[in-house]
Design a protein around this motif. Structure first.
Motif: not given
Length: 527
Positions: A342-344, A326-327, A335-338
């Protein structure tokens, strides 16, 4: 004068019922209950369905040729069947449960009420984010407090159990090593006293496992650890407090040695309930740790779930945490989902959606209702209760590690039973007759005939004393030439003792009719 002492004596011991059996298999108001398949009703059904107008010819050879094989019951029959089965179980609502938080501890009813609020209970994982802001806010607050309590900068909420959390932590460690060109590190070190899931998880991820010896006082052998650390080691997995109910005194040195070898420190946080509010694992040099929400906080877990095993991560591992998280943004929470931006570096996902929402609500409700000082007292009371039991029973039973206090679990071995002919199993079965569920038996494996007792933080002294008096009475029976009573126990449970060997070697896990007659009769009747 108590009401039940007026007139004819009514207490169980004065009723003269010793050896009495009923005519039908019932016991008091508890009726004997067969399996649902043994109740009959093969030609009936509890519901009325209209005739199907189509002939099902479009299904080809998929059309059922045999009866479905389900018994038909009326609604009262179905309800009574399952209620009667429930009466054969023991429950935390009936008495102290010495298996402790591993299986079940008291769950405040407030938590259950919160989890059943429609805004949480009726959530759908695919509904628009704009309609789930309250749930996301709760997940964000839960994540904040998990990070605060552990002193760790990141947390992955989605793992659905402790072992699932271990898998998450090791996959994160693996991703971090590979990102640094250290993918050749293929070995995980695991102490002798580790939870069995630790080496199993490491093997599942593809690591080989090397065992670290244990000292005579139940801790990690530092010399053996130092000798086995090398450039091939990916991580060490240490449970703290460990499965012997002991705090690892040399935890800082374990951390230093592990990091000096370029490996990561995974802590099995299953026993975090013994130190929550007192110790922050991040301060001990831990890189990854799962937290069993049902143990440290509360959720119903008896029977296998559902659970939740969020994993807190160090700064070194945080970039590789699995999505989602969650951001906060200008349009609210999302939700950061991919695996981008930042989720690389995220290694992927642990499950399809966002974790166990009901468990998140219960854990947060537990935190909010206790507060910081209350959570600290949870750990203090859990440790105090375990040490009270250890002190009360140590004159009769033999503590596995007598020196010093224990943490939240009191561990005894079976040395005190030598010469009696009574085993740990006999004692556990006898405990059922006294109204208590047995403690954890024969675990940890490093202690012979182990009896591991975890009373948890919620038990008052009265209940601890009731349990200890039962244990002491059984001990006196074992040592007083009354071993036959124990070896044939339980006498008062709904079912008598299993043939453990036969049950292990020839388990019957699926019901099968003794003959094919019932189904054949149905087939004939419907022909």
């Amino acid at each position: 004068m108590a009401m039940n002492s007026v007139g004819r004596p009514t207490s169980p011991e004065s009723a003269g019922g010793a050896g009495f059996t009923s005519l039908t298999g019932g016991r008091g108001l508890l009726q004997d209950e067969p399996l649902i398949f043994e109740t009959g009703g093969w030609q009936t059904t509890g519901v009325d369905l209209p005739d199907v107008p189509q002939d099902a010819s479009d299904l080809g050879d998929l059309v059922r040729a045999d009866p479905i094989g389900l018994p038909g019951l009326t609604e009262p029959e179905a309800m009574r069947h399952y209620v009667r089965l429930s009466q054969k179980n023991h429950a935390i609502d009936l008495a102290l449960y010495p298996l402790g938080s591993c299986t079940m501890k008291h769950n405040p009813r407030l938590n259950e009420k919160m989890a059943r609020l429609a805004g949480f209970a009726d959530l759908h994982p695919l509904q628009p984010v704009s309609t789930t802001q309250g749930a996301l806010a709760l997940m964000d607050r839960l994540a904040h407090w998990l990070k605060t309590l552990t002193g760790m900068p990141a947390v992955a909420l989605t793992p659905k159990a402790g072992a699932h959390g271990e898998l998450c932590g090791l996959l994160t460690i693996k991703a971090a090593h590979e990102a640094k060109g250290q993918g050749h590190r293929r070995t995980v070190l695991v102490p002798t006293s580790a939870h069995g899931t630790n080496p199993a998880t490491a093997a599942f991820v593809g690591y080989s496992v090397t065992e670290i010896a244990q000292t005579a006082d139940g801790r990690v052998d530092l010399a053996d650890l130092e000798a086995k650390l090398s450039g091939d080691i990916a991580a060490i997995m240490v449970t703290n407090p460990n499965t012997c109910g002991l705090f690892e005194r040399d935890i800082l040195e374990i951390s230093r040695l592990t990091h000096a070898a370029g490996a990561y420190f995974y802590c099995d946080g299953a026993n975090f309930n013994a130190i929550v509010g007192k110790v922050r694992p991040g301060d001990l040099g831990v890189d990854a740790m799962h937290i069993n929400l049902h143990k440290t906080f509360s959720t119903p877990h008896g029977g296998g779930g559902p659970g939740a095993g969020p994993v807190v991560l160090s700064e070194a591992l945080a970039p590789y945490a699995p999505a989602p998280w969650v951001v906060s943004g200008p349009d609210g929470l999302r939700l950061v989902e991919e695996a981008k931006d930042e989720a690389a570096a995220a290694f992927g996902r642990m499950c399809a959606f966002h974790g166990q929402m009901g468990m998140f609500v219960r854990a947060y409700a537990y935190m909010a209702s206790h507060g910081a000082d209350g959570l600290r007292q949870v750990a203090e009371d859990a440790v105090l209760n375990a040490n009270y039991i250890k002190a009360r029973l140590s004159d009769v039973m033999t503590p596995a590690f007598p020196e010093g206090p224990c943490m939240h679990e009191a561990l005894f071995d079976d040395t005190w039973l030598e010469g009696t002919g009574v085993t740990t199993l006999d004692l556990a079965k006898a405990l059922i007759d006294e109204g208590f569920h047995p403690m954890t038996m024969y675990f940890p494996l490093v202690v012979h005939g182990a009896m591991l007792i975890e009373p948890t933080e919620t038990e008052p002294k009265r209940e601890l004393d009731r349990f200890c008096e039962a244990m002491l009475a059984i001990a006196r029976a074992a040592k007083g030439n009354d071993s036959a009573r124990l070896k044939s126990a339980p006498h008062l449970a709904p079912m008598r003792r299993l043939d453990e060997t036969l049950a292990a070697r020839k388990p019957k896990l699926t019901w099968r009719p003794d003959t094919t007659a019932p189904l054949a009769e149905v087939a004939a009747a419907s022909a």
